[in-house]
Design a protein around this motif. Structure first.
Motif, PDB file in Angstrom:
ATOM      1  N   SER A  86      27.761  -5.915   4.326  1.00  0.00           N
ATOM      2  CA  SER A  86      28.693  -6.576   5.302  1.00  0.00           C
ATOM      3  C   SER A  86      29.054  -7.904   4.509  1.00  0.00           C
ATOM      4  N   THR A  87      27.993  -8.392   3.862  1.00  0.00           N
ATOM      5  CA  THR A  87      27.993  -9.691   3.152  1.00  0.00           C
ATOM      6  C   THR A  87      29.028  -9.510   2.098  1.00  0.00           C
ATOM      7  N   ALA A  88      29.037  -8.585   1.169  1.00  0.00           N
ATOM      8  CA  ALA A  88      29.847  -8.227   0.268  1.00  0.00           C
ATOM      9  C   ALA A  88      31.349  -8.126   0.959  1.00  0.00           C
ATOM     10  N   HIS A  89      31.442  -7.407   1.885  1.00  0.00           N
ATOM     11  CA  HIS A  89      32.659  -7.102   2.742  1.00  0.00           C
ATOM     12  C   HIS A  89      33.412  -8.448   3.125  1.00  0.00           C
ATOM     13  N   PHE A  90      32.565  -9.464   3.597  1.00  0.00           N
ATOM     14  CA  PHE A  90      33.212 -10.638   3.868  1.00  0.00           C
ATOM     15  C   PHE A  90      33.749 -11.603   2.583  1.00  0.00           C
ATOM     16  N   GLN A  91      32.756 -11.498   1.561  1.00  0.00           N
ATOM     17  CA  GLN A  91      32.873 -12.211   0.331  1.00  0.00           C
ATOM     18  C   GLN A  91      34.042 -11.905  -0.413  1.00  0.00           C
ATOM     19  N   ALA A  92      34.423 -10.523  -0.500  1.00  0.00           N
ATOM     20  CA  ALA A  92      35.250 -10.352  -1.372  1.00  0.00           C
ATOM     21  C   ALA A  92      36.689 -10.817  -1.441  1.00  0.00           C
ATOM     22  N   PRO A  93      37.433 -10.844  -0.081  1.00  0.00           N
ATOM     23  CA  PRO A  93      38.591 -11.409  -0.053  1.00  0.00           C
ATOM     24  C   PRO A  93      38.754 -12.762  -0.641  1.00  0.00           C
ATOM     25  N   HIS A 144      29.547 -15.374   6.579  1.00  0.00           N
ATOM     26  CA  HIS A 144      29.427 -14.476   7.619  1.00  0.00           C
ATOM     27  C   HIS A 144      28.866 -13.290   7.189  1.00  0.00           C
ATOM     28  N   VAL A 145      27.880 -12.567   8.054  1.00  0.00           N
ATOM     29  CA  VAL A 145      27.129 -11.597   7.977  1.00  0.00           C
ATOM     30  C   VAL A 145      27.173 -10.860   9.449  1.00  0.00           C
ATOM     31  N   ALA A 146      27.422  -9.575   9.173  1.00  0.00           N
ATOM     32  CA  ALA A 146      27.409  -8.733  10.545  1.00  0.00           C
ATOM     33  C   ALA A 146      26.486  -7.484  10.262  1.00  0.00           C
ATOM     34  N   CYS A 147      25.476  -7.218  10.988  1.00  0.00           N
ATOM     35  CA  CYS A 147      24.446  -6.222  10.756  1.00  0.00           C
ATOM     36  C   CYS A 147      24.167  -5.620  12.019  1.00  0.00           C
ATOM     37  N   PHE A 148      24.399  -4.111  12.068  1.00  0.00           N
ATOM     38  CA  PHE A 148      23.686  -3.381  13.319  1.00  0.00           C
ATOM     39  C   PHE A 148      22.090  -3.188  13.148  1.00  0.00           C
ATOM     40  N   GLY A 207      29.919  -0.711  -6.347  1.00  0.00           N
ATOM     41  CA  GLY A 207      29.482  -0.641  -5.021  1.00  0.00           C
ATOM     42  C   GLY A 207      30.549  -1.064  -4.068  1.00  0.00           C
ATOM     43  N   THR A 208      30.088  -1.471  -2.784  1.00  0.00           N
ATOM     44  CA  THR A 208      30.936  -1.891  -1.748  1.00  0.00           C
ATOM     45  C   THR A 208      31.785  -3.120  -2.536  1.00  0.00           C
ATOM     46  N   GLY A 209      31.073  -4.063  -2.669  1.00  0.00           N
ATOM     47  CA  GLY A 209      31.911  -5.575  -3.209  1.00  0.00           C
ATOM     48  C   GLY A 209      32.701  -5.472  -4.188  1.00  0.00           C
ATOM     49  N   GLY A 210      32.416  -4.851  -5.317  1.00  0.00           N
ATOM     50  CA  GLY A 210      33.069  -4.475  -6.621  1.00  0.00           C
ATOM     51  C   GLY A 210      34.432  -3.536  -6.007  1.00  0.00           C
TER      52      GLY A 210
END
Length: 381
Positions: free
Chosen positions: A297-304, A329-333, A11-14
């Motif tokens: 977005s959680t996975a997006h900020f965690q991955a790096p 950090h989390v960002a949600c529309f 998925g996004t994170g992986g």
């Protein structure tokens, strides 16, 4: 000798972790393999739009292979077992994959069987198939009571049911049946959302739109023949259409595992994202037991954060835990309907302060949806 890095979940994170590592490490330093259950990568936020006819369910997925760096090997074979002691993953094909470093990004799955009557009596939009069934029901809906709510905690994308409710109110208005319809929103806790600043905004907007709420409603059973949703607290709600977020669980192989709880949520350090005090295993996204949003977005900020730690470990470099850490950090529309949206942007220390809904924020969300494939899983932003 090159180290073996296994990433469970495409998925996004992986995908982000894999692509960062592929660009950061040489072939001599590491081999990188993503093991996933499906060859398709689904952009799950699109599922919210399917019930209203705004999104074709056939166009929300792309090949996972097309999103990965050429150096990343892709294995499509569901994971059946994880042996932490011997550092091995076993897949459904009975093939075994050893690892030196492991990233668990297997996401979450819906469990419609957990609540009696759920599968027969409730609709939802947490899979493409279910979202399309709901689309057909909304097209044929001509008035009555719609109950929208949460079937269990935790669940994926906490703001999605809120967005659905706002969009539903707009949909019924434009269909000229709002006056013949009642919307009731249920939540298991004592407010409409579990973050106070966001709950205040949401409740105020619900009141403006005459959306009723039923709090402390922990769904226990659905009676499809009577069209009644019943809570643990003893409340019964009659409905003509019931849209409930289904209970969620972690991947089957994680449920009851020594590194997870009975539902498969992995014991994860809130800053380093390391699993169960293991030095070579990390978890991110929906998979973790962290008390934050299960969202892309959680996975997006965690991955790096994870990628930097793995690179440092392979190169035997020291990592400053204060500089390389996840801060929550989390960002949600939040789609508000009528061509407007607002946003929740927060971390462990700073609660969200949602601005008034605007057309510009709505445009930002639409732009993200369009550019997701080109930027986010490929780790270009």
């Amino acid at each position: 000798m090159a180290k073996n890095i296994l990433i469970l979940g495409g998925g996004t994170g992986g995908s982000i972790v894999a692509n960062i590592l592929a660009r950061s490490l040489s072939p001599q330093e590491a081999t990188i393999t993503v093991i996933t259950a499906s060859p398709q990568h689904i952009y799950q936020p699109y599922q919210l739009y399917i019930p209203f006819g705004y999104q074709d369910p056939r166009k929300i997925a792309r090949s996972e292979r097309s999103l990965l760096h050429r150096r990343v090997a892709l294995v499509v074979d569901p994971v059946e077992a994880l042996d932490i002691k011997n550092q091995t993953v076993v897949c459904r094909s009975h093939k075994s994959y050893p690892y030196d470093y492991l990233v668990i990004a297997t996401g979450s799955t819906v469990d419609e069987q957990q609540i009696p009557g759920f599968k027969e009596g409730a609709d939802h939009f947490y899979t493409p198939e279910a979202a399309f069934v709901l689309y057909e029901k909304l097209q044929n809906f001509n008035g009555g009571t719609i109950v929208v709510g949460i079937g269990g905690l935790p669940y994926k994308c906490p703001v999605a049911p809120i967005e659905f409710t706002f969009m539903l109110e707009e949909f019924l208005t434009k269909k000229a049946i709002r006056q013949q319809s009642e919307i009731i929103y249920t939540f298991p806790l004592n407010d409409v959302f579990n973050i106070k600043t966001a709950a205040d905004y949401i409740k105020a907007d619900f009141d403006k739109r005459n959306i009723k709420t039923e709090l402390f409603f922990n769904l226990s059973e659905i009676h499809p023949e009577k069209k009644i949703a019943e809570s643990i607290e003893g409340t019964e709600l009659s409905y003509d259409l019931l849209v409930m977020t289904p209970p969620h669980k972690g991947a089957p192989f994680l449920r009851g595992h020594e590194i997870a709880d009975a539902d498969g949520w992995v014991q994860t350090d809130r800053h380093s994202l390391k699993v169960a005090q293991l030095e070579n295993v990390w978890s991110l996204g929906d998979t973790t037991n962290l008390p934050i949003s299960k969202a892309g977005s959680t996975a997006h900020f965690q991955a790096p954060v994870i990628a930097k730690q793995i690179c440092a470990a392979i190169r035997k470099e020291t990592v400053d835990p204060e500089k390389v850490k996840y801060n929550g950090h989390v960002a949600c529309f939040i789609e508000s309907g009528y061509g407007k949206a607002t946003m929740l942007d927060f971390d462990y220390e700073h609660p969200p302060q949602p601005p008034p809904p605007t057309e510009f924020i709505h445009f930002q969300k639409l732009a993200l949806n369009k550019f997701y494939w080109y930027l986010i899983p490929k780790a270009l932003i």
